[in-house]
Design an enzyme around this catalytic site. Structure first.
Site, PDB file in Angstrom:
ATOM      1  N   GLU A 187      23.476 -19.880  14.076  1.00 52.58           N
ATOM      2  CA  GLU A 187      24.267 -20.997  14.581  1.00 52.58           C
ATOM      3  C   GLU A 187      23.505 -21.888  15.566  1.00 52.58           C
ATOM      4  O   GLU A 187      24.100 -22.500  16.453  1.00 52.58           O
ATOM      5  CB  GLU A 187      25.567 -20.495  15.233  1.00 52.58           C
ATOM      6  CG  GLU A 187      26.508 -19.824  14.258  1.00 52.58           C
ATOM      7  CD  GLU A 187      27.830 -19.422  14.899  1.00 52.58           C
ATOM      8  OE1 GLU A 187      27.819 -19.062  16.098  1.00 52.58           O
ATOM      9  OE2 GLU A 187      28.856 -19.482  14.222  1.00 52.58           O
ATOM     10  N   GLU A 256      30.380 -17.149   7.663  1.00 51.63           N
ATOM     11  CA  GLU A 256      31.402 -16.727   8.624  1.00 51.63           C
ATOM     12  C   GLU A 256      32.697 -17.475   8.357  1.00 51.63           C
ATOM     13  O   GLU A 256      32.842 -18.640   8.720  1.00 51.63           O
ATOM     14  CB  GLU A 256      30.951 -16.964  10.080  1.00 51.63           C
ATOM     15  CG  GLU A 256      29.854 -16.028  10.533  1.00 51.63           C
ATOM     16  CD  GLU A 256      29.576 -16.128  12.034  1.00 51.63           C
ATOM     17  OE1 GLU A 256      30.441 -16.656  12.776  1.00 51.63           O
ATOM     18  OE2 GLU A 256      28.500 -15.677  12.461  1.00 51.63           O
TER      19      GLU A 256
END
Length: 850
Positions: A187, A256
Site C-alpha cells: 500500500e 484486500e
C-alpha cells in the site's frame, strides 16, 4: 545360499521400493499470468483467497481454521510476514510457536490450498510498528520506505532471508510447494506522494530487488499504480470492480477486500453486511476480476503487545467469516460459500473470454462470458442503491433487488443472488454472547494476591536528562510505559502563600498518561485511534518546599500506518504550571528523571516462576478500584476442548496474562460514543459501504471478552495475572466457554436452490430451495425450538407462527436431530400446503451441542 551379488541387488531393490513408497511425489507447477488471470500449469484460474495471519492464533488450531476456509470455497491463504517478530534483534531470527512460518505454509499445503506470501516487509495490518523491527529506527542515517541505502540494505537482507527459507523447504510452486504469489511492499501508493522522487525510485528498486530473488512465481505490489513490469499492481478497498491494472498484459486482482474493519479502543464495533460484501465480490468477477482476497477471512487476536497503534484493540475479529475464536460467523460464511460455488460454476466461461457488457436500464447491466458462441454465463447487476427492478435478459424476466447481482452459469438459471441470504444464521452477534451453549464461570478463588506498583522511579537504572524526551526513542518499545518525574521546590518565586491552587497543563503526543502530584493520582488523559494526542488540565495544590510530579506515559501500540509513520512520536512534550494570576512556569526544558517500564515488569510478576513469591500480598478479597496494582489468582479451567473468553468487564485498563502467556491489552473504562450505531443488523446494506456506516455497541467498551486459547490452560490450577492501571473489581472477572450454539434459517419458496445442486441444463429449470443447517464440527443438533412452514413472522430468536402454518416439527426433528447437519427441501409435496396460492417460507430454529 544366495550369491553375494544377488543379495546386494535384492537389498537395493527393496530400498528403492520403500523409498518410493514412503517419499511423497512432488508435483511442481509453473505460475505465470496473462491479461485475464493467473495461469497455473498452463490453465487460467479463478481464485478465491482469504487472509489468515499465523501469529494471530495458535498452531494447534491452524489446521481447523484452514479446513473451514477450504469448506467455505477458499482456494488461497494469504498472509503477511512479520519482520519485527522474526528478527527482534538485528541478525537474530525467531521462527517458533505462533511465528513458525514454515510450519504454517506446510499446514496450508497439507490442506490442499495455495499460498500468497506477502513478505513486504512492511505489513501495516494494525500490527505494532507496521511489522518493522524497532531496532531499524535506530540505525544511523536511516529513512524508511525511500531511496535510502541503510533501509534498502536491511530490507533486502530480510526479503532474501524469507525467500531462501521458502526455497530450502521447497515451498514455491515450481518446487512442488503451495506458494503461487509473493508480495513486496504494501500500500505504498497511498503515501508515495509524501516521499517525492525518493518514493518513486524506491518503488522501482523494491520491484527490481524482489524479481531478482527468483521465486519463480509472480510478484505483486498492492495499491501501486506505478508498479513496474513484471510486477502486478493490485487493488485494495471495499470495492474493486472499477479497478484496471496499469498494463493490458496484467490480470485484474484484488488483494484486500475488507470483510469488516478493525477495532480501536474507544470506538464502536464496525461490521459489514454480507449482502454488500457479496455484492462487491460478484461485481468484481462480473467485470473481469479473477483473483479476490478477503481481508480478513479469519482475523484472530492481537496477543501480547502485537497490536499496532495508536489504540488498536486486542481483538482482531474484523467481522470476518471465521470469528476471532475460530467459529463460523453465520450467515457471512455460508452466504459467501454459496457465492463461491456459483462463481465456480462459471469458471470455464470466465477463463475463456473477456466479459461483454450489456446495458439493461438505468443502473442495470449484464456482463456475459462466452465459452463458445452458444455457451455462456452471465452476471446481472442492479447497482442502484434503493430501487428494485425487473429486467429482461435473453427473453426472460428476472427480478433484481437493489444493490445486488444475480449469477446465471448457463445464461438462463439464477443460482445465486447477493441480496438473498438463505444460509443459516447464528443467534447473537458475539461468539460468546450468553445464548444456549455459552456458560459463564466466576473465578471465586479461595484467595487473591496483589502487588502495589510504586509511583515514579523505582530503581537505580533511572536517569536524568534536560527537557522532555520522546517516548519511543527512550523506551525502544521494550515497554508500554515511561515515567517522567520532576521535583518542584515551591518558594516565593512560584507562590507566595504556603499552599495555593495551581493549574497543571500537560500536552502529549499520545497515547495516554496518569498524572500524580506528590504520589497522589490527580488526572488521566488519553487520545484515540484517529488522533492519539491529548491535553490534561488539572487544578492541583503544591506544598511549600519540595513537591514531585510523576507522569506515567503509556503507549497503546506503535503507529503502523501513514506517511513517515516510522518517525511519529509519542509521550509528553509540554508541562506548564499556571497560578491564579496567570503567571506561568514552563518545566518542559527543565531536568527530568526517567524510568523505562514498571517495577512489576522488571520483577517479572507475569511469570509463572513468581507465582509463589513473597513479593505478593495475599488475602481473602483483593483491593478494589486502585490504580497501578497487580493482581494474581489461581483458577480451574472449565472442561472442554474449545477456546475460552476472559470477561474483564469489571476492570479498567491494563494487561492480562494466563500461565505466563500475554492475552493482550484491555481497556474497559474507555467507552465508545453514545450515538452513531444501528440496532441489531438493521444497517441498510444498499449503497456504498465505509468503515463508519454500520456500527454496534455505542456507549460501550470496544471489547470486554478476551481470547484465551485452550492450549494455554491445563488441568488443575492455572495462573491469571493482571496489571490494572486505572482501577477495577477483579472479584467479578469470569471465564466463558462455549459448548453449543443456537442456529436458525428462514428460506422462501422463491429463493434460489442451493448453488451446489445446480447442473447444466438447456432449459429454465425449477429446483426446490432448501433450509440447510450445520453445527460446528463435533456438535450435533439436539433440539428443534421452532419450525413453521407457511407465513412465519419475526426474526431469528423471535420467530412465531403466522396466520398460515403447517405443523412440520416432527418432519424437521426426524431430518435433523442427532445430525451434525441437515437439509429440508421447501416443497408443499413434502411439507404440506396450509394456504394454497400464498407465498410460503420455512423458518427453523435449532440447538447444537456437544
Amino acid at each position: 545360499m544366495m550369491g553375494s551379488k544377488n543379495w546386494v541387488a535384492l537389498v537395493l531393490f527393496v530400498l528403492l521400493v520403500f523409498e518410493g513408497y514412503f517419499t511423497e511425489t512432488v508435483v511442481s507447477a509453473t505460475v505465470t499470468y496473462d491479461h485475464r488471470a493467473l495461469v497455473i500449469d498452463g490453465k487460467r484460474r479463478i481464485l478465491q483467497s482469504g487472509s489468515f495471519h499465523y501469529p494471530r492464533t495458535t498452531p494447534e488450531v491452524w489446521p481447523e481454521i484452514i479446513k473451514k476456509a477450504k469448506e467455505g470455497g477458499i482456494d488461497v491463504i494469504e498472509t503477511y510476514v512479520f519482520w519485527n517478530y522474526h528478527e527482534p534483534v538485528k541478525g537474530q531470527y525467531y521462527f517458533e510457536g505462533r511465528f513458525d512460518l514454515v510450519k504454517f505454509v506446510k499446514t496450508v499445503q497439507e490442506s490442499g490450498l495455495l499460498v500468497h506470501l506477502r513478505i513486504g516487509p512492511y505489513s501495516c495490518a494494525e500490527w505494532n510498528y507496521g511489522g518493522f523491527p524497532i531496532w531499524l529506527h535506530f540505525i544511523p542515517g536511516i529513512q524508511f520506505r525511500t531511496t535510502n541505502a541503510p533501509f534498502k540494505k536491511e530490507m533486502k537482507i530480510f526479503l532474501a532471508k524469507i525467500v531462501e527459507m521458502m526455497k530450502m523447504e521447497n515451498l514455491f510452486a515450481s518446487q512442488g510447494g503451495p506458494i503461487i504469489l509473493t508480495q513486496v511492499e504494501n500500500e505504498f501508493g497511498n503515501v508515495e506522494g509524501s516521499y517525492g522522487v525518493g518514493g518513486e525510485l524506491y518503488v522501482k528498486w523494491a520491484a527490481e530487488t524482489a524479481v531478482s530473488l527468483n521465486t519463480s512465481v509472480p510478484w505483486v505490489m498492492c495499491v501501486q499504480d506505478d508498479a513496474p513490469d513484471p510486477v502486478i499492481n493490485t487493488c485494495n478497498g471495499f470495492y474493486c470492480d472499477e479497478f484496471t491494472p496499469n498494463s493490458p498484459s496484467k490480470p485484474k486482482m484484488w488483494t484486500e477486500n475488507y470483510s469488516g474493519w478493525f477495532l480501536g479502543f474507544g470506538n464502536p464495533i464496525p461490521f459489514r453486511p454480507v449482502e454488500d460484501l457479496a455484492f462487491a465480490v460478484a461485481r468484481f468477477f462480473e467485470t473481469g476480476g479473477t483473483f479476490q482476497n478477503y481481508y480478513m477471512y479469519f482475523g484472530g487476536t492481537n496477543f501480547g503487545r502485537t497490536a499496532g497503534g495508536p489504540l488498536v484493540a486486542t481483538s482482531y475479529d474484523y467481522d470476518a467469516p471465521i470469528d476471532e475464536y475460530g467459529f463460523l460467523r453465520q450467515p457471512k460464511w455460508g452466504h459467501l460459500r454459496d457465492l463461491h460455488l456459483a462463481i465456480k460454476q462459471c469458471e470455464e466461461y470466465m477463463i475463456s473470454s473477456d466479459p461483454t457488457q450489456m446495458k439493461l436500464g438505468t443502473n442495470l447491466e449484464a456482463h456475459i462470458y462466452h465459452k463458445t458462441s452458444n455457451e455462456c454465463a452471465a452476471f446481472l447487476a442492479n447497482y442502484d442503491s434503493s430501487s428494485d427492478a425487473n429486467v429482461t435478459f435473453n427473453g426472460n424476466i428476472y427480478f433484481l433487488p437493489a444493490w445486488s447481482v444475480s449469477i446465471l452459469p448457463d445464461c438462463k438459471n439464477v443460482i445465486f443472488n447477493t441480496a438473498k441470504v438463505v444460509s443459516q444464521r447464528n443467534i447473537g452477534h458475539s461468539p460468546f454472547a450468553l445464548t444456549p451453549g455459552v456458560h459463564d464461570f466466576i473465578l471465586e478463588p479461595a484467595s487473591w494476591s496483589w502487588y502495589k506498583e510504586r509511583v515514579g522511579t523505582w530503581s537505580n537504572n533511572s536517569f536524568t536528562d534536560s527537557g522532555l524526551l520522546e517516548q519511543i526513542s527512550t523506551t525502544k518499545d521494550v515497554s508500554d510505559y515511561l515515567w517522567y518525574t520532576i521535583s518542584i521546590n515551591v518558594n516565593e518565586n512560584i507562590i507566595t502563600r504556603q499552599e495555593e491552587e495551581l493549574f497543571l497543563h500537560i500536552e502529549s503526543l499520545g497515547h495516554a498518561a496518569l498524572v500524580f502530584v506528590n504520589k497522589r493520582l490527580v488526572g488521566f488523559g488519553y487520545g484515540n485511534h484517529e488522533d492519539a494526542s491529548f491535553i490534561v488540565d488539572e487544578k492541583i495544590t503544591l506544598n511549600h518546599g519540595n513537591n514531585t510530579i510523576d507522569l506515567l506515559s503509556m503507549m497503546i501500540g506503535v503507529q503502523n500506518y501513514g506517511p513517515w509513520f516510522d518517525v511519529a512520536g509519542a509521550g509528553i512534550f509540554s508541562v506548564v504550571l499556571r497560578d491564579l494570576k496567570n503567571r506561568t512556569n514552563d518545566f518542559s526544558f527543565e531536568e527530568w528523571t526517567y524510568q523505562v517500564g514498571l517495577e512489576g515488569e522488571y520483577l517479572g510478576l507475569d511469570n509463572i516462576s513468581l507465582a509463589n513469591s513473597s513479593l505478593w500480598t495475599t488475602g481473602a478479597a483483593p483491593p478494589l478500584n486502585q490504580s497501578l496494582i497487580w493482581y494474581k489468582v489461581s483458577f480451574l479451567a472449565p472442561e472442554g476442548k474449545g477456546p475460552l473468553a476472559l470477561n474483564l468487564a469489571s476492570m479498567g485498563k491494563g494487561q492480562a496474562w494466563v500461565n505466563g502467556q500475554s492475552v493482550g491489552r484491555y481497556w474497559q473504562a474507555y467507552l465508545s460514543p453514545s450515538t452513531g450505531c444501528v440496532n441489531g443488523s438493521d444497517c441498510d446494506y444498499r449503497g456504498a459501504y465505509n468503515a463508519s456506516k454500520c456500527l454496534r455497541n455505542c456507549g460501550q467498551p470496544a471489547q470486554t471478552l478476551y481470547h484465551i486459547p485452550r492450549t494455554w490452560v491445563h488441568t488443575g490450577d492455572n495462573l491469571l495475572v493482571l496489571h490494572e492501571e486505572l482501577g477495577g473489581d477483579p472479584s467479578k472477572i469470569s471465564l466463558r466457554t462455549k459448548t453449543g450454539q443456537e442456529i436458525c434459517a428462514h428460506v422462501s419458496e422463491t429463493d434460489p436452490p442451493p448453488a451446489s445442486s445446480w447442473k447444466p441444463n438447456s432449459e429454465l429449470i425449477s429446483q426446490n430451495p432448501e433450509v440447510q443447517l450445520t453445527c460446528e464440527r463435533g456438535w450435533s443438533i439436539t433440539s428443534i425450538n421452532f419450525a413453521s412452514f407457511g407465513t412465519p413472522i419475526g426474526n431469528c430468536g423471535t420467530f412465531a407462527s403466522g396466520a398460515c402454518s403447517a405443523d412440520i416439527l416432527s418432519i424437521v426433528q426426524q431430518a435433523c436431530l442427532g445430525q451434525e447437519g441437515c437439509s429440508i427441501p421447501i416443497s408443499a409435496a413434502t411439507l404440506g400446503d396450509p394456504c394454497p396460492g400464498v407465498l410460503k417460507s420455512l423458518a427453523v430454529e435449532a440447538i447444537c451441542s456437544e
